[in-house]
Design a protein around this motif. Structure first.
Motif, short mmCIF file in Angstrom:
data_model
loop_
_atom_site.label_atom_id
_atom_site.label_comp_id
_atom_site.label_asym_id
_atom_site.label_seq_id
_atom_site.Cartn_x
_atom_site.Cartn_y
_atom_site.Cartn_z
N UNK A 255 -19.96 41.21 -3.13
CA UNK A 255 -19.97 41.68 -1.74
C UNK A 255 -20.91 42.87 -1.58
N UNK A 256 -21.01 43.70 -2.62
CA UNK A 256 -21.94 44.82 -2.57
C UNK A 256 -23.39 44.32 -2.59
N UNK A 257 -23.65 43.29 -3.39
CA UNK A 257 -24.98 42.69 -3.40
C UNK A 257 -25.35 42.17 -2.02
N UNK A 258 -24.41 41.48 -1.40
CA UNK A 258 -24.64 40.96 -0.05
C UNK A 258 -24.92 42.10 0.94
N UNK A 259 -24.14 43.17 0.85
CA UNK A 259 -24.33 44.32 1.74
C UNK A 259 -25.69 44.96 1.52
N UNK A 260 -26.07 45.12 0.25
CA UNK A 260 -27.35 45.77 -0.07
C UNK A 260 -28.55 44.96 0.42
N UNK A 261 -28.37 43.66 0.52
CA UNK A 261 -29.43 42.80 1.05
C UNK A 261 -29.37 42.70 2.58
N UNK A 262 -28.42 43.42 3.21
CA UNK A 262 -28.34 43.44 4.67
C UNK A 262 -27.58 42.28 5.26
N UNK A 263 -26.57 41.77 4.53
CA UNK A 263 -25.75 40.65 5.01
C UNK A 263 -26.60 39.48 5.52
N UNK A 264 -27.46 38.93 4.68
CA UNK A 264 -28.36 37.86 5.14
C UNK A 264 -27.65 36.54 5.36
N UNK A 265 -28.24 35.71 6.18
CA UNK A 265 -27.68 34.38 6.46
C UNK A 265 -27.59 33.54 5.19
N UNK A 266 -28.53 33.75 4.28
CA UNK A 266 -28.56 33.00 3.02
C UNK A 266 -27.25 33.14 2.25
N UNK A 267 -26.57 34.27 2.42
CA UNK A 267 -25.31 34.53 1.72
C UNK A 267 -24.12 34.47 2.67
N UNK A 268 -24.25 33.66 3.71
CA UNK A 268 -23.20 33.57 4.74
C UNK A 268 -21.88 33.06 4.19
N UNK A 269 -21.92 32.28 3.11
CA UNK A 269 -20.67 31.75 2.54
C UNK A 269 -19.90 32.80 1.75
#
Length: 327
Positions: free
Chosen positions: A32-46
């Motif tokens: 979840x931190x990785x997702x946040x650091x990337x700016x919550x991208x659509x690619x990681x929507x799941x």
């Protein structure tokens, strides 16, 4: 009444078992931190906090026994920023792939050095800068390392030869300078695939590389000088050699080629001598010796006449089919 109670108990336990999250809480926090650091991208929507990362998260794989994250692959999408330091907080990771993400910038993330179980690291077709880090030599389980198609500069660290299990090394299509490390002829493990093409490497090929039985070696499009004959040999199993567009200068006449050689490109160099008759006995699928200083008749036989004139042209005095007849 007793039967009803047992039925309710079993149902409750079954429901609890099905609803229990498999994903380790620390692993989930890191992701979840990785997702946040990337700016919550659509690619990681799941990647959602209320779902199980072992069951429902795209590009994540868990070990079936321990339920720890063992593979993270993020491929071909819109991501921007640097590789997050949180990747180092996935201690059981064996495979880490970031590729075809052209807005991912910055250096190779130092936290990757913490991933002691990593055996497959692929950070290619990004926009990474900085150097090839020395800390990669601490990842003793690596069998595959790919940093190609980036903007990495500086020299190649000789310490990479300390990786005891490395089988494939891709550093091609960067901006690397300096010479090929002498240590690359003393790899602790086998290194059947070495890809260093499309850089700005200089100097001579270390003689020690003659000790390595490569399956593929690609040094093309650099500024390498001198001899390359040590890369060949009757006792080797090499199948693919690409040396084009360097400044190599040696005699081809006395080179003994591996009997299984399939693809050879030595074009755009300063190679002299003649084409050895032994080349008629090799199962070549592709060949390019053009733009050199070769002389003499092209040996007749094998597959040498199946290639067109562009395979041989722009040499000093090479002749015979498919070129003009020798005088």
């Amino acid at each position: 009444m007793k039967t009803l109670f047992l039925s309710l108990l079993i149902s409750t336990l079954l429901s609890f078992s099905l609803s229990k999250e498999l994903c380790n809480s620390n692993d989930k926090k890191a992701l979840l931190q990785i997702k946040k650091d990337f700016g919550d991208p659509y690619l990681l929507a799941s990647w959602k906090a209320d779902t199980d990362c072992c069951k429902a998260w795209y590009q994540v794989e868990c070990d079936s026994t321990t339920n720890r994250i063992i593979s993270l692959t993020i491929f071909a999408g819109n991501l921007s920023g640097q590789i997050p330091a949180a990747v180092g907080d996935l201690p059981y990771l064996q495979t880490l792939v970031f590729r075809k993400l052209t807005d991912v910038t910055g250096p190779v993330q130092p936290a990757i050095a913490k991933l002691v179980h990593l055996n497959f690291l692929r950070l290619d077709r990004l926009n990474l800068t900085g150097t090839v880090p020395d800390f990669l030599s601490r990842l003793k389980n690596l069998t595959f390392l790919d940093l190609s198609f980036n903007g990495l500069s500086g020299s190649i660290p000789s310490s990479l030869a300390l990786l005891p299990n490395l089988g494939t090394l891709h550093l091609d299509r960067n901006k690397l300078t300096g010479s090929i490390p002498e240590s690359f002829g003393t790899f602790k493990g086998s290194l059947p695939g070495l890809y260093l093409s499309h850089n700005q490497l200089t100097g001579e090929i270390p003689a020690s590389l003659g000790n390595v039985d490569f399956s593929v070696i690609d040094l093309s499009r650099n500024k390498i000088v001198g001899d390359a004959s040590m890369l060949f040999g009757l006792n080797k199993t090499t199948q693919n050699v690409y040396l084009s567009r360097n400044m190599l200068e040696f005699s081809l006449s006395k080179v003994a080629f591996p009997s299984g050689l399939e693809n050879l490109d030595i074009s755009h160099n300063k190679i002299f001598g003649s084409i050895p008759p032994q080349m008629t006995q090799i199962p070549l699928q592709s060949l390019n010796v053009s733009y050199n200083r070769l002389c003499g008749q092209i040996p007749v036989g094998g597959k040498l006449q199946r290639f067109d004139y562009s395979t041989y042209f722009h040499n000093r005095c090479l002749c015979g089919a498919p070129l003009a007849n020798c005088k």
